[in-house]
Design a protein around this motif. Structure first.
Motif, PDB file in Angstrom:
ATOM      1  N   MET A   1       0.851  -1.170   0.000  1.00 58.43           N
ATOM      2  CA  MET A   1       0.000   0.000   0.000  1.00 58.43           C
ATOM      3  C   MET A   1       0.901   1.240   0.000  1.00 58.43           C
ATOM      4  O   MET A   1       1.788   1.375   0.816  1.00 58.43           O
ATOM      5  N   GLU A   5      -2.383   5.811  -0.352  1.00 62.73           N
ATOM      6  CA  GLU A   5      -3.523   4.936  -0.105  1.00 62.73           C
ATOM      7  C   GLU A   5      -3.716   4.648   1.388  1.00 62.73           C
ATOM      8  O   GLU A   5      -4.760   4.181   1.796  1.00 62.73           O
ATOM      9  N   ARG A   6      -2.690   4.906   2.183  1.00 65.96           N
ATOM     10  CA  ARG A   6      -2.745   4.604   3.610  1.00 65.96           C
ATOM     11  C   ARG A   6      -3.689   5.595   4.298  1.00 65.96           C
ATOM     12  O   ARG A   6      -3.615   6.795   4.084  1.00 65.96           O
ATOM     13  N   PRO A   7      -4.608   5.099   5.151  1.00 67.10           N
ATOM     14  CA  PRO A   7      -5.537   6.021   5.811  1.00 67.10           C
ATOM     15  C   PRO A   7      -4.815   6.949   6.794  1.00 67.10           C
ATOM     16  O   PRO A   7      -3.831   6.561   7.398  1.00 67.10           O
ATOM     17  N   ARG A  12     -10.266   8.507  11.497  1.00 66.71           N
ATOM     18  CA  ARG A  12     -11.333   7.875  12.274  1.00 66.71           C
ATOM     19  C   ARG A  12     -12.005   8.915  13.168  1.00 66.71           C
ATOM     20  O   ARG A  12     -13.236   9.048  13.174  1.00 66.71           O
ATOM     21  N   ALA A  46     -13.862   5.804   1.905  1.00 66.56           N
ATOM     22  CA  ALA A  46     -12.853   5.966   2.962  1.00 66.56           C
ATOM     23  C   ALA A  46     -13.345   5.595   4.366  1.00 66.56           C
ATOM     24  O   ALA A  46     -12.592   4.976   5.118  1.00 66.56           O
ATOM     25  N   ARG A  48     -15.093   3.259   5.321  1.00 67.76           N
ATOM     26  CA  ARG A  48     -15.111   1.800   5.515  1.00 67.76           C
ATOM     27  C   ARG A  48     -13.765   1.257   5.988  1.00 67.76           C
ATOM     28  O   ARG A  48     -13.689   0.148   6.498  1.00 67.76           O
ATOM     29  N   ARG A  49     -12.713   2.034   5.857  1.00 70.93           N
ATOM     30  CA  ARG A  49     -11.403   1.590   6.371  1.00 70.93           C
ATOM     31  C   ARG A  49     -11.426   1.490   7.889  1.00 70.93           C
ATOM     32  O   ARG A  49     -10.719   0.684   8.483  1.00 70.93           O
ATOM     33  N   TYR A  50     -12.210   2.341   8.513  1.00 72.84           N
ATOM     34  CA  TYR A  50     -12.311   2.365   9.971  1.00 72.84           C
ATOM     35  C   TYR A  50     -13.629   1.792  10.477  1.00 72.84           C
ATOM     36  O   TYR A  50     -13.696   1.284  11.590  1.00 72.84           O
ATOM     37  N   PRO A  52     -16.321  -0.701   9.030  1.00 73.40           N
ATOM     38  CA  PRO A  52     -16.757  -1.596   7.956  1.00 73.40           C
ATOM     39  C   PRO A  52     -18.258  -1.526   7.654  1.00 73.40           C
ATOM     40  O   PRO A  52     -18.676  -1.810   6.544  1.00 73.40           O
TER      41      PRO A  52
END
Length: 196
Positions: A1, A5-7, A12, A46, A48-50, A52
């Motif tokens: 990644m 692309e890294r959150p 959050r 985005a 959904r990365r934190y 779901p």
């Protein structure tokens, strides 16, 4: 990644902050993943990365509401030196004021699907507040079933909060002050206050 692309580490919290602001301004119905993402300035995927699921994001937002209500209750109770009846009156007033001042958050906090889902242990955040109510009721009415009385009192307060929010109680009672209703509710569940 890749780095792009890294959150973001604070994304959050930012998503929850945006949700808290959104529910304050527009109510619980406005809390869609897409709208929260748009206001946070990120793609609609985005969150959904934190979170779901949408339910998990809503639970995180509601968790903030319970934390705020809990902080207000703690402030109202102070050092605990006041008589239990006085503390219960303060707790009940804070509850009704919170519901009135934070209608969207209040609605979100008590959504059955969020409390039942177990996401973010939301029930574990809400139950201690009920525990405080049970403890105080038990001190006012020793030897009685404090849990049942507290449940009935809470249901009554919740009903007042809802009907007040809708304007129904103001219309029915002809007053813009819920203090008489609160006093009557406490008398009904705890017995009349000494000296009145």
């Amino acid at each position: 990644m890749s780095d792009s692309e890294r959150p973001e580490p604070d994304l959050r919290s930012r998503l929850v902050d945006v949700g808290v602001d959104l529910v304050s301004q527009e109510g619980a119905a406005a809390l869609t993943l897409r709208e929260i993402a748009r206001r946070a300035g990120v793609s609609h995927g985005a969150p959904r990365r934190y979170f779901p699921t949408h339910l998990e994001l809503l639970s995180a937002i509601a968790h903030r509401g319970f934390a705020r209500l809990g902080a207000r209750v703690t402030t109202a109770l102070g050092d605990g030196a006041a008589a239990p009846r006085e503390q219960l009156t303060g707790l009940a007033r804070v509850y009704l004021e919170f519901a009135s001042d934070n209608a969207g958050m209040y609605e979100l906090m008590f959504r059955h699907d969020l409390l039942e889902s177990g996401h973010l242990r939301l029930r574990d955040t809400s139950l201690p507040l009920f525990g405080v109510l049970v403890d105080l009721v038990g001190r006012v009415r020793p030897g009685e079933d404090a849990r049942s009385i507290a449940g009935a009192l809470w249901a009554n307060l919740h009903g007042i909060a809802q009907l007040w929010r809708w304007g129904s109680l103001q219309l029915a009672t002809g007053t813009d002050d819920f203090a008489p209703l609160l006093r009557t509710t406490l008398d009904a569940h705890l017995g009349p206050e000494a000296g009145r």
